[in-house]
Scaffold this active site. Structure first.
Site, PDB file in Angstrom:
ATOM      1  N   ASN A   2       0.837  -1.182   0.000  1.00 61.08           N
ATOM      2  CA  ASN A   2       0.000   0.000   0.000  1.00 61.08           C
ATOM      3  C   ASN A   2       0.884   1.249   0.000  1.00 61.08           C
ATOM      4  O   ASN A   2       1.718   1.378  -0.911  1.00 61.08           O
ATOM      5  CB  ASN A   2      -1.135  -0.028   1.026  1.00 61.08           C
ATOM      6  CG  ASN A   2      -0.800  -0.379   2.449  1.00 61.08           C
ATOM      7  OD1 ASN A   2      -0.526  -1.517   2.767  1.00 61.08           O
ATOM      8  ND2 ASN A   2      -0.842   0.598   3.334  1.00 61.08           N
ATOM      9  N   ASP A   3       0.718   2.162   0.930  1.00 61.50           N
ATOM     10  CA  ASP A   3       1.314   3.507   0.821  1.00 61.50           C
ATOM     11  C   ASP A   3       2.795   3.545   0.411  1.00 61.50           C
ATOM     12  O   ASP A   3       3.592   2.758   0.939  1.00 61.50           O
ATOM     13  CB  ASP A   3       1.282   4.225   2.177  1.00 61.50           C
ATOM     14  CG  ASP A   3      -0.014   4.071   2.904  1.00 61.50           C
ATOM     15  OD1 ASP A   3      -0.955   3.495   2.358  1.00 61.50           O
ATOM     16  OD2 ASP A   3      -0.065   4.538   4.058  1.00 61.50           O
ATOM     17  N   TRP A  27      -3.404  -7.113   3.111  1.00 65.60           N
ATOM     18  CA  TRP A  27      -2.785  -6.294   4.156  1.00 65.60           C
ATOM     19  C   TRP A  27      -2.425  -7.155   5.372  1.00 65.60           C
ATOM     20  O   TRP A  27      -3.231  -7.973   5.817  1.00 65.60           O
ATOM     21  CB  TRP A  27      -3.770  -5.181   4.544  1.00 65.60           C
ATOM     22  CG  TRP A  27      -3.191  -4.159   5.470  1.00 65.60           C
ATOM     23  CD1 TRP A  27      -2.557  -3.000   5.120  1.00 65.60           C
ATOM     24  CD2 TRP A  27      -3.189  -4.195   6.897  1.00 65.60           C
ATOM     25  NE1 TRP A  27      -2.161  -2.310   6.236  1.00 65.60           N
ATOM     26  CE2 TRP A  27      -2.532  -3.032   7.346  1.00 65.60           C
ATOM     27  CE3 TRP A  27      -3.656  -5.100   7.852  1.00 65.60           C
ATOM     28  CZ2 TRP A  27      -2.346  -2.731   8.692  1.00 65.60           C
ATOM     29  CZ3 TRP A  27      -3.465  -4.801   9.201  1.00 65.60           C
ATOM     30  CH2 TRP A  27      -2.825  -3.633   9.610  1.00 65.60           C
ATOM     31  N   PHE A  59       4.322   0.861  10.275  1.00 59.12           N
ATOM     32  CA  PHE A  59       3.365   1.617   9.471  1.00 59.12           C
ATOM     33  C   PHE A  59       4.075   2.741   8.711  1.00 59.12           C
ATOM     34  O   PHE A  59       5.283   2.894   8.766  1.00 59.12           O
ATOM     35  CB  PHE A  59       2.267   2.181  10.384  1.00 59.12           C
ATOM     36  CG  PHE A  59       1.093   1.246  10.582  1.00 59.12           C
ATOM     37  CD1 PHE A  59       1.192  -0.116  10.338  1.00 59.12           C
ATOM     38  CD2 PHE A  59      -0.126   1.742  11.035  1.00 59.12           C
ATOM     39  CE1 PHE A  59       0.101  -0.965  10.525  1.00 59.12           C
ATOM     40  CE2 PHE A  59      -1.219   0.907  11.225  1.00 59.12           C
ATOM     41  CZ  PHE A  59      -1.112  -0.444  10.971  1.00 59.12           C
ATOM     42  N   SER A  60       3.264   3.565   8.046  1.00 63.25           N
ATOM     43  CA  SER A  60       3.823   4.588   7.157  1.00 63.25           C
ATOM     44  C   SER A  60       4.660   5.631   7.880  1.00 63.25           C
ATOM     45  O   SER A  60       4.494   5.870   9.074  1.00 63.25           O
ATOM     46  CB  SER A  60       2.694   5.276   6.397  1.00 63.25           C
ATOM     47  OG  SER A  60       2.224   4.390   5.411  1.00 63.25           O
ATOM     48  N   ASP A 129       1.733   8.116  10.866  1.00 67.80           N
ATOM     49  CA  ASP A 129       2.213   8.570   9.562  1.00 67.80           C
ATOM     50  C   ASP A 129       3.101   9.824   9.622  1.00 67.80           C
ATOM     51  O   ASP A 129       2.846  10.830   8.951  1.00 67.80           O
ATOM     52  CB  ASP A 129       1.029   8.788   8.606  1.00 67.80           C
ATOM     53  CG  ASP A 129       0.149   7.543   8.483  1.00 67.80           C
ATOM     54  OD1 ASP A 129       0.642   6.445   8.827  1.00 67.80           O
ATOM     55  OD2 ASP A 129      -1.010   7.660   8.060  1.00 67.80           O
ATOM     56  N   GLU A 181      -5.136  10.542   7.234  1.00 73.06           N
ATOM     57  CA  GLU A 181      -3.921   9.729   7.189  1.00 73.06           C
ATOM     58  C   GLU A 181      -2.855  10.431   6.336  1.00 73.06           C
ATOM     59  O   GLU A 181      -3.151  11.311   5.535  1.00 73.06           O
ATOM     60  CB  GLU A 181      -4.228   8.348   6.583  1.00 73.06           C
ATOM     61  CG  GLU A 181      -5.251   7.562   7.402  1.00 73.06           C
ATOM     62  CD  GLU A 181      -5.536   6.166   6.858  1.00 73.06           C
ATOM     63  OE1 GLU A 181      -5.573   5.231   7.653  1.00 73.06           O
ATOM     64  OE2 GLU A 181      -5.741   6.022   5.635  1.00 73.06           O
TER      65      GLU A 181
HETATM   66  C1  FRU Z   1      -2.973   4.504   4.882  1.00 75.13           C
HETATM   67  C2  FRU Z   1      -2.628   3.707   6.121  1.00 75.13           C
HETATM   68  C3  FRU Z   1      -1.756   4.527   7.039  1.00 75.13           C
HETATM   69  C4  FRU Z   1      -1.035   3.473   7.836  1.00 75.13           C
HETATM   70  C5  FRU Z   1      -0.830   2.386   6.813  1.00 75.13           C
HETATM   71  C6  FRU Z   1      -0.879   1.003   7.378  1.00 75.13           C
HETATM   72  O1  FRU Z   1      -3.211   3.756   3.758  1.00 75.13           O
HETATM   73  O2  FRU Z   1      -3.818   3.281   6.761  1.00 75.13           O
HETATM   74  O3  FRU Z   1      -2.463   5.461   7.832  1.00 75.13           O
HETATM   75  O4  FRU Z   1       0.167   3.938   8.365  1.00 75.13           O
HETATM   76  O5  FRU Z   1      -1.854   2.551   5.843  1.00 75.13           O
HETATM   77  O6  FRU Z   1      -0.556   0.059   6.399  1.00 75.13           O
END
Ligand code: FRU
Length: 471
Positions: A2-3, A27, A59-60, A129, A181
């Protein structure tokens, strides 16, 4: 994946980290995956950079070059170089979210988690984040975080990347129908206004797309090193992308001053259906990198996005034509056999008296992705209702539209990147952008113009087949 996480330029390499599950294509086990590139276009995969460990997911977050070893983490490779890379990320225990740091003394190849982690712990479930940058004016590191469920951005300051003090909060404001986020904050010059700059605070909203944008909203304003002041009119929402699939955008750190660009990219999916997209064995993809600018319009200063110039290096077979009717342009495209799964299309179109004009890409007997302007509504849209496999989630098919400043008698300029599973559309030098995932069959490679309710003209068209980045 993802991110995108912590994109940065360091010693000749662009690094991209990203939210990654090393053990499956849904995920979970979030870790930082890693890729490097010398040109922002061709990427090489590297092993996982920062893995989940002891039940704490990664996480991010962001990365910075600690040029002068303010953290004490850097070993320094030469007498005149005391720098290293520092990553700042959210640790997720399954219950709480807190901010942590890790560092690398070998150009991002291996990372060590700081023994004093977490560096900020507010005992909150929704605090994540971190985006860190060096604020020249007040000579300190600034961290931008979100208190997601409270729709707040919280800023912290530090001189050593380890001890952080709260500075201020921003929000709730604008779009709050979801959680906040992945914030980012950077300063940009206003085009054509020497000495004028503004700060852009971007805050992503999940679920995105509900209010008519991708979920990637931004504020224009001032930042004095501790407080952000927005100049958007109250409750006005500015979206950086009007497709469904541009999320969690984040900009590169430490691009050299001699280059001077601010470049970002986003995750080209949406949480609404991210775990269901019909691809295998991979799932999740990043957008192309985009250069950011600010431009003043009658209604205020707005963010402009353009594909980075390096993407021209992918251009292969080229077809061009000028001053053709829609019918004649289509005949020429057919004659020349122009088609493909991966294309760059640059088109200048005079809508003339047409109510709607545009083009269809990834076209096959039963499939097409429509990119068009609605002249009456002054809107640009992408319609993926018949784009291919759309049945995996009811929220996927649809038509996504963004505003367009269509000046009467003026042509419209489109730059489109078509790929195996995406379209990214930039209009009038990036004043409106639409990014959408699509899942057509591989054989659907046609391009065709169309118009309705009047005559439109194709003033100029260039099409390039694009090389694979994995060569
Ligand atoms: C956004 C998010 C972030 C988090 C990450 C977890 O897509 O929900 O806020 O850090 O993905 O994978």
């Amino acid at each position: 994946m993802n991110d995108p996480n912590g994109p940065i330029f360091y010693k000749g390499e662009y690094h991209l980290f990203y939210q990654y599950n090393p053990f499956g294509n849904e995920w979970g086990h979030m870790s930082w995956g890693h890729a490097v590139s010398r040109d922002l276009v061709r990427w090489q995969h590297l092993p996982v950079a920062i893995p989940e460990e002891n039940g704490i997911m990664i996480f991010s977050g962001s990365t910075v070059v600690d040029w002068h070893n303010s953290s004490g983490f850097c070993r320094g490779s030469r007498a005149d170089d005391s720098s290293c890379l520092v990553a700042i990320y959210t640790g997720y225990t399954g219950a709480l979210q807190n901010q942590n740091v890790a560092y690398s003394n070998d150009n991002g190849r291996t990372w060590t988690k700081y023994s004093g982690n977490p560096v900020i712990d507010l005992h909150l479930q929704d605090f994540r984040d971190p985006k860190v940058f060096w604020h020249e004016g007040t000579h300190k590191w600034v961290m931008v975080t979100v208190l997601s469920s409270q729709h707040k951005v919280r800023f912290f300051g530090s001189t050593d990347l380890k001890r952080w003090t709260p500075l201020s909060d921003f929000g709730p404001a604008a779009a709050t129908g979801g959680v906040w986020e992945c914030p980012d904050l950077f300063e940009l010059p206003v085009e054509g206004e020497p000495g004028q700059t503004r700060w852009v605070l971007s805050v992503n909203l999940n679920p995105g797309g509900v209010a008519g944008g991708s979920g990637d909203q931004y504020f224009i304003g001032k930042f004095d090193g501790s407080t952000f002041t927005s100049e958007n009119s109250k409750d006005q929402v500015l979206w950086s992308d009007y497709g469904k699939d541009f999320y969690a955008s984040t900009s590169f750190s430490d691009i050299p001053k001699s280059d001077g660009r601010r470049i970002w990219l986003g995750w080209l999916v949406n949480w609404d259906y991210a775990g269901k997209v019909p691809t295998d064995p991979w799932r999740g993809v990043q957008s192309i990198p985009r250069e950011l600018k600010l431009k003043r319009f009658a209604d205020g200063i707005r963010l402009m996005q353009q594909p980075v110039a390096e993407l021209r290096n992918l251009r292969e077979q080229h077809t061009s034509l000028e001053r053709q009717s829609v019918v004649a342009a289509n005949r020429l495209l057919k004659e020349k056999g122009v088609r493909g799964e991966a294309l760059e299309i640059v088109a200048e179109i005079d809508p003339g008296g047409a109510a709607e004009v545009g083009l269809k890409v990834r076209k096959g007997p039963d499939e097409e992705t429509v990119i068009g302007f609605d002249a009456k509504e002054s809107k640009l849209f992408v319609d993926r209702t018949r784009s291919g496999n759309v049945g995996f989630d009811e929220k996927f098919p649809g038509r996504h539209a963004g505003p367009l400043r269509l000046a009467v008698g003026k042509s419209v300029k489109l730059q489109i990147f078509v790929d195996r599973s995406s379209v990214e559309v930039f209009v009038n030098d990036g004043e409106t952008v639409i990014s959408d995932g699509i899942f057509p069959t591989r054989a659907s490679g046609g391009i065709e113009f169309y118009s309705q309710g009047g005559q439109a003209r194709i003033l100029k068209l260039d099409v390039w087949n694009l090389a694979s980045v994995w060569k």
